[in-house]
Design an enzyme around this catalytic site. Sequence first.
Site, PDB file in Angstrom:
ATOM      1  N   SER A  87       1.465 -13.186 -11.050  1.00 35.66           N
ATOM      2  CA  SER A  87       1.504 -11.732 -11.160  1.00 35.66           C
ATOM      3  C   SER A  87       2.849 -11.258 -11.694  1.00 35.66           C
ATOM      4  CB  SER A  87       1.256 -11.092  -9.793  1.00 35.66           C
ATOM      5  OG  SER A  87       1.483  -9.699  -9.861  1.00 35.66           O
ATOM      6  N   ASP A 100      -6.225 -12.548  -4.508  1.00 30.69           N
ATOM      7  CA  ASP A 100      -4.950 -11.887  -4.796  1.00 30.69           C
ATOM      8  C   ASP A 100      -4.337 -11.359  -3.504  1.00 30.69           C
ATOM      9  OD1 ASP A 100      -2.822 -10.440  -5.771  1.00 30.69           O
ATOM     10  OD2 ASP A 100      -4.012  -9.074  -7.002  1.00 30.69           O
ATOM     11  N   GLY A 101      -3.141 -11.889  -3.177  1.00 32.07           N
ATOM     12  CA  GLY A 101      -2.400 -11.376  -2.024  1.00 32.07           C
ATOM     13  C   GLY A 101      -2.004 -12.459  -1.050  1.00 32.07           C
ATOM     14  N   MET A 161      -0.843   0.122 -11.046  1.00 39.09           N
ATOM     15  CA  MET A 161      -1.023   1.011  -9.888  1.00 39.09           C
ATOM     16  C   MET A 161      -0.646   2.436 -10.267  1.00 39.09           C
ATOM     17  SD  MET A 161       0.855  -1.309  -7.015  1.00 39.09           S
ATOM     18  CE  MET A 161       0.757  -3.097  -7.044  1.00 39.09           C
ATOM     19  N   HIS A 178      -1.333 -12.281 -14.826  1.00 37.01           N
ATOM     20  CA  HIS A 178      -1.961 -11.232 -14.017  1.00 37.01           C
ATOM     21  C   HIS A 178      -1.099  -9.972 -14.097  1.00 37.01           C
ATOM     22  CE1 HIS A 178      -4.738  -9.868 -10.861  1.00 37.01           C
ATOM     23  NE2 HIS A 178      -3.704  -9.271 -10.302  1.00 37.01           N
ATOM     24  N   ASP A 181      -0.745  -6.181 -12.742  1.00 34.88           N
ATOM     25  CA  ASP A 181      -1.152  -5.217 -11.710  1.00 34.88           C
ATOM     26  C   ASP A 181      -0.761  -3.802 -12.124  1.00 34.88           C
ATOM     27  OD1 ASP A 181      -2.269  -6.775  -9.447  1.00 34.88           O
ATOM     28  OD2 ASP A 181      -0.309  -7.743  -9.473  1.00 34.88           O
ATOM     29  N   GLY A 221       2.388 -14.131  -6.921  1.00 34.35           N
ATOM     30  CA  GLY A 221       3.519 -13.353  -7.409  1.00 34.35           C
ATOM     31  C   GLY A 221       4.824 -13.851  -6.835  1.00 34.35           C
ATOM     32  N   GLY A 280      -1.390  -2.617  -3.208  1.00 29.20           N
ATOM     33  CA  GLY A 280      -0.348  -1.617  -3.393  1.00 29.20           C
ATOM     34  C   GLY A 280       1.056  -2.168  -3.370  1.00 29.20           C
ATOM     35  N   GLY A 282       3.568  -5.976  -3.146  1.00 28.28           N
ATOM     36  CA  GLY A 282       3.674  -7.427  -3.115  1.00 28.28           C
ATOM     37  C   GLY A 282       4.283  -7.893  -1.798  1.00 28.28           C
ATOM     38  N   GLY A 283       4.204  -9.198  -1.571  1.00 24.56           N
ATOM     39  CA  GLY A 283       4.887  -9.800  -0.432  1.00 24.56           C
ATOM     40  C   GLY A 283       4.239  -9.599   0.927  1.00 24.56           C
ATOM     41  N   MET A 314      -9.357  -9.066  -2.557  1.00 24.99           N
ATOM     42  CA  MET A 314      -7.997  -8.784  -2.117  1.00 24.99           C
ATOM     43  C   MET A 314      -7.779  -9.434  -0.750  1.00 24.99           C
ATOM     44  SD  MET A 314      -6.486  -7.148  -4.499  1.00 24.99           S
ATOM     45  CE  MET A 314      -4.974  -6.900  -3.564  1.00 24.99           C
ATOM     46  N   HIS A 332      -5.522  -6.056 -13.629  1.00 25.19           N
ATOM     47  CA  HIS A 332      -6.090  -5.565 -12.369  1.00 25.19           C
ATOM     48  C   HIS A 332      -5.734  -4.085 -12.235  1.00 25.19           C
ATOM     49  CE1 HIS A 332      -5.825  -5.833  -7.651  1.00 25.19           C
ATOM     50  NE2 HIS A 332      -6.762  -5.004  -8.060  1.00 25.19           N
ATOM     51  N   MET A 355      -5.580  -0.925 -10.294  1.00 23.30           N
ATOM     52  CA  MET A 355      -5.614  -0.276  -8.973  1.00 23.30           C
ATOM     53  C   MET A 355      -5.405   1.219  -9.194  1.00 23.30           C
ATOM     54  SD  MET A 355      -3.512  -3.049  -6.700  1.00 23.30           S
ATOM     55  CE  MET A 355      -2.729  -3.942  -8.041  1.00 23.30           C
TER      56      MET A 355
END
Length: 216
Positions: A9, A176-177, A38, A34, A36, A198, A143, A145-146, A138, A67, A69
């Site tokens: 990501s 993802d996540g 948002m 990837h 992301d 990521g 919304g 990372g980490g 998900m 992706h 969002m």
Amino acid sequence: MKTKLISPSLLSADFGNLQRDIEMLNQSQADWFHVDVMDGRFVPNISFGFPIMKTVQQYAEKFVDVHLMIVEPEKYVEEFIKYGADLISVHYEACVHLNRTVNLIQEKGAKAGVVLNPATPVLMLEDIIADVDLVLLMSVNPGFGGQKFIENTYKKIAETKDLILSNNSTALIQIDGGVNLDNAAKLFEAGADVLVAGNAVFSSDNPLATIELLKL
């Protein structure tokens, strides 16, 4: 399309050295990029839009996995494809007319994915599963990372696999996540085809070696 894919990501990349990080991924065993996106409405964070996509398009030499969002993703599908998206995944929770959006993505020449938030049951995909190229589960709330991986994801992988098989779908399963070296092998073993990573990649002292290890 082969499975056991790694899609790092870019949300976790160094935006001051984005070209460098993209070129590192080009040289790595990563399979996809990837991206992301948002909007601060569907999720409580804002990431990036078309200027970053333009940089990705300029330097990325691999499959680009976008992706979205965002609310009303159908408004932006054509532009993301124009900027090099090979696959666009939209949230089940954000699409009023999901079939129409999936059809639009595919008509414009990209592959289409549908994303489920952790609290959305897999059975909601029953009427669309035969038409999509990918299901993104998900494994954190979208919304940021980490975040910590949600263990119920393994159960959802099994349910998604059953739905795919019972409908003769060819959809891949993406996670993802919270993906890292501790759970990657277990996720592949459970039936995942594509893992988004990521922090695990970009905070590593040796991203190239980490990507290689994630694929084992």
